[in-house]
Design a protein around this motif. Structure first.
Motif, PDB file in Angstrom:
ATOM      1  N   ARG A   1       0.883  -0.991   0.030  1.00  0.00           N
ATOM      2  CA  ARG A   1       0.074   0.026  -0.107  1.00  0.00           C
ATOM      3  C   ARG A   1       0.914   1.148   0.143  1.00  0.00           C
ATOM      4  NH1 ARG A   1      -3.479  -3.044   3.790  1.00  0.00           N
ATOM      5  NH2 ARG A   1      -2.403  -1.599   5.529  1.00  0.00           N
ATOM      6  N   ILE A   2       1.884   1.156   0.825  1.00  0.00           N
ATOM      7  CA  ILE A   2       2.900   2.166   0.746  1.00  0.00           C
ATOM      8  C   ILE A   2       3.507   2.528  -0.765  1.00  0.00           C
ATOM      9  CG2 ILE A   2       5.011   3.197   1.746  1.00  0.00           C
ATOM     10  CD1 ILE A   2       4.358   1.767   4.264  1.00  0.00           C
ATOM     11  N   VAL A   3       3.717   1.562  -1.223  1.00  0.00           N
ATOM     12  CA  VAL A   3       4.484   1.620  -2.589  1.00  0.00           C
ATOM     13  C   VAL A   3       3.396   2.206  -3.455  1.00  0.00           C
ATOM     14  CG1 VAL A   3       5.519   0.308  -4.607  1.00  0.00           C
ATOM     15  CG2 VAL A   3       6.184  -0.126  -2.401  1.00  0.00           C
ATOM     16  N   ALA A   4       2.239   1.791  -3.522  1.00  0.00           N
ATOM     17  CA  ALA A   4       1.185   2.175  -4.281  1.00  0.00           C
ATOM     18  C   ALA A   4       0.917   3.709  -4.015  1.00  0.00           C
ATOM     19  CB  ALA A   4      -0.107   1.404  -3.985  1.00  0.00           C
ATOM     20  N   GLU A   5       0.902   4.145  -2.828  1.00  0.00           N
ATOM     21  CA  GLU A   5       0.812   5.666  -2.721  1.00  0.00           C
ATOM     22  C   GLU A   5       2.006   6.417  -3.219  1.00  0.00           C
ATOM     23  OE1 GLU A   5      -1.724   7.389  -1.325  1.00  0.00           O
ATOM     24  OE2 GLU A   5      -2.764   5.768  -0.790  1.00  0.00           O
ATOM     25  N   VAL A   6       3.246   5.896  -3.048  1.00  0.00           N
ATOM     26  CA  VAL A   6       4.376   6.439  -3.662  1.00  0.00           C
ATOM     27  C   VAL A   6       4.039   6.644  -5.169  1.00  0.00           C
ATOM     28  CG1 VAL A   6       7.102   6.414  -4.217  1.00  0.00           C
ATOM     29  CG2 VAL A   6       6.069   5.998  -1.900  1.00  0.00           C
ATOM     30  N   GLN A   7       3.778   5.518  -5.630  1.00  0.00           N
ATOM     31  CA  GLN A   7       3.543   5.529  -7.361  1.00  0.00           C
ATOM     32  C   GLN A   7       2.413   6.615  -7.549  1.00  0.00           C
ATOM     33  OE1 GLN A   7       2.817   1.381  -7.916  1.00  0.00           O
ATOM     34  NE2 GLN A   7       4.932   0.860  -8.203  1.00  0.00           N
ATOM     35  N   GLU A   8       1.536   6.759  -6.932  1.00  0.00           N
ATOM     36  CA  GLU A   8       0.469   7.522  -7.076  1.00  0.00           C
ATOM     37  C   GLU A   8       0.778   8.881  -6.883  1.00  0.00           C
ATOM     38  OE1 GLU A   8      -3.400   8.509  -8.228  1.00  0.00           O
ATOM     39  OE2 GLU A   8      -2.369   6.586  -8.130  1.00  0.00           O
ATOM     40  N   ALA A   9       1.728   9.281  -6.002  1.00  0.00           N
ATOM     41  CA  ALA A   9       2.213  10.557  -5.809  1.00  0.00           C
ATOM     42  C   ALA A   9       3.167  10.992  -7.004  1.00  0.00           C
ATOM     43  CB  ALA A   9       3.123  10.719  -4.472  1.00  0.00           C
ATOM     44  N   GLU A  10       3.971   9.812  -7.430  1.00  0.00           N
ATOM     45  CA  GLU A  10       4.820  10.227  -8.807  1.00  0.00           C
ATOM     46  C   GLU A  10       4.008  10.453  -9.825  1.00  0.00           C
ATOM     47  OE1 GLU A  10       7.194   6.399  -8.760  1.00  0.00           O
ATOM     48  OE2 GLU A  10       8.660   7.488  -7.370  1.00  0.00           O
ATOM     49  N   ALA A  11       2.592   9.905  -9.904  1.00  0.00           N
ATOM     50  CA  ALA A  11       1.880  10.024 -11.145  1.00  0.00           C
ATOM     51  C   ALA A  11       1.149  11.353 -11.106  1.00  0.00           C
ATOM     52  CB  ALA A  11       0.666   8.919 -10.811  1.00  0.00           C
ATOM     53  N   GLU A  12       1.111  11.685  -9.875  1.00  0.00           N
ATOM     54  CA  GLU A  12       0.414  13.089  -9.839  1.00  0.00           C
ATOM     55  C   GLU A  12       1.524  14.285 -10.301  1.00  0.00           C
ATOM     56  OE1 GLU A  12      -2.515  14.222  -9.120  1.00  0.00           O
ATOM     57  OE2 GLU A  12      -3.341  12.732  -7.981  1.00  0.00           O
ATOM     58  N   LEU A  13       2.766  14.160  -9.874  1.00  0.00           N
ATOM     59  CA  LEU A  13       3.916  14.899 -10.481  1.00  0.00           C
ATOM     60  C   LEU A  13       3.745  14.808 -11.911  1.00  0.00           C
ATOM     61  CD1 LEU A  13       6.634  14.440  -7.696  1.00  0.00           C
ATOM     62  CD2 LEU A  13       5.027  16.290  -7.981  1.00  0.00           C
ATOM     63  N   ALA A  14       3.785  13.394 -12.544  1.00  0.00           N
ATOM     64  CA  ALA A  14       4.015  13.391 -14.016  1.00  0.00           C
ATOM     65  C   ALA A  14       2.847  14.240 -14.528  1.00  0.00           C
ATOM     66  CB  ALA A  14       3.910  11.817 -14.408  1.00  0.00           C
ATOM     67  N   ARG A  15       1.772  14.161 -14.040  1.00  0.00           N
ATOM     68  CA  ARG A  15       0.539  14.747 -14.659  1.00  0.00           C
ATOM     69  C   ARG A  15       0.646  16.263 -14.673  1.00  0.00           C
ATOM     70  NH1 ARG A  15      -2.297  10.715 -12.382  1.00  0.00           N
ATOM     71  NH2 ARG A  15      -2.626  11.347 -10.526  1.00  0.00           N
TER      72      ARG A  15
END
Length: 302
Positions: free
Chosen positions: A71-85
């Motif tokens: 879940r932590i890794v998924a949250e980090v990936q989601e945060a990275e995705a937000e930056l990518a957007r």
């Protein structure tokens, strides 16, 4: 940051099932993955994985750590995705699982996609097994048929038709079937679904009240390519998606029969985890496939 990297390595090992698989996913060597795991276990003071030459399994402590860690890794990936957007520029590795026959529909249009989006690195896995999109860490999966899953979002990529085909030499020897019932006297090349003995049904229009067809099986296979090759070699009649044999139909190496009795339509869909936003790299891939795939148009033009 080193702690987070160790957690990402651990989660990748569990999801891929091996140090080598995790290394390929993360761009690391198996040795580097093993050292990162060792450092993580040393820091935590517990053993997370049971490792042998053949398999990797979670310890009780590892299972608890994985449940929260993913879940932590998924949250980090989601945060990275937000930056990518924020930049909204499609980039990065895009991991997509497709059916084994999918290369016939995808490879002809890939050069155009790569030219349009040079910063996207495609990582394609062609197989017919049903995969757990979330657990295996893929960005998207392309499959045919209905795949209901509340954890997945989907988009229809288009319909396709089926066709019965055989080599001209086969029909010269055995005669051309004029009705579906004639198929009971022919050599039928049957597709067997992976992981079992269930054969694909040949969905053909029969008269009202007529008994179902009783088809023999001169050859069965869980690989469509082998059935197509067998049909071109004159071993019998195959029932396949039309888009995979449109070239053979055009050059005459295969001939279609009983077109007027066809009634089945299939469809391809692309699916991705509903818990993730549609990343730019995935969004443009989905849009491109919807724009360029023409699976349902071959039959109309023939």
């Amino acid at each position: 940051m080193d702690n987070l990297n160790g957690l990402q390595v651990f989660v990748s090992v569990v999801q891929s099932g091996s140090l080598v698989g995790a290394g390929e996913r993360l761009g690391l060597s198996a040795s580097a993955v093993g050292k990162a795991l060792a450092r993580l276990e040393q820091r935590l003071g517990v053993r997370l994985l049971n490792r042998s030459t053949r398999r990797i399994s979670l310890t009780d402590e590892g299972a608890l750590f994985y449940e929260r860690g993913q879940r932590i890794v998924a949250e980090v990936q989601e945060a990275e995705a937000e930056l990518a957007r924020i930049s909204d520029k499609p980039r990065g590795r895009l991991r997509v699982s497709l059916p084994a026959i999918g290369y016939r529909m995808l490879l002809p249009i890939l050069p155009e996609f790569s030219a349009r989006y040079p910063d996207i690195e495609l990582d394609l896995d062609f197989n017919d097994r049903l995969i757990d999109v979330i657990a295996e860490g893929v960005d998207a999966v392309i499959r045919s048929g209905e795949l209901p899953d509340s954890q997945l979002k989907s988009r229809n990529l288009g319909p396709f038709g089926f066709v019965l085909v055989g080599a001209p030499g086969y029909f010269a020897r055995r005669g051309t079937p004029r009705t579906p019932r004639d198929l009971e006297q022919h050599a039928c090349l049957r597709y067997k679904f992976p992981g079992g003995s269930l054969l694909q049904q040949w969905s053909l229009r029969l008269p009202d009240g007529a008994p179902p067809l009783v088809l023999g099986s001169a050859l069965t296979s869980n690989n469509l390519e082998s059935l197509i090759h067998a049909s071109t070699q004159g071993l019998g009649i195959a029932y396949v998606p039309e888009f995979v044999v449109c070239g053979a139909l055009a050059d005459g190496s295969l001939v279609a029969v009983l077109d007027d009795y066809q009634q089945e339509r299939g469809k391809f869909s692309i699916l991705w985890p509903s818990s993730r936003h549609l990343l730019p790299k995935l969004r443009v891939f989905v849009d491109f496939l919807g724009e360029r795939l023409e699976l349902g148009k071959h039959h109309a033009s023939r």
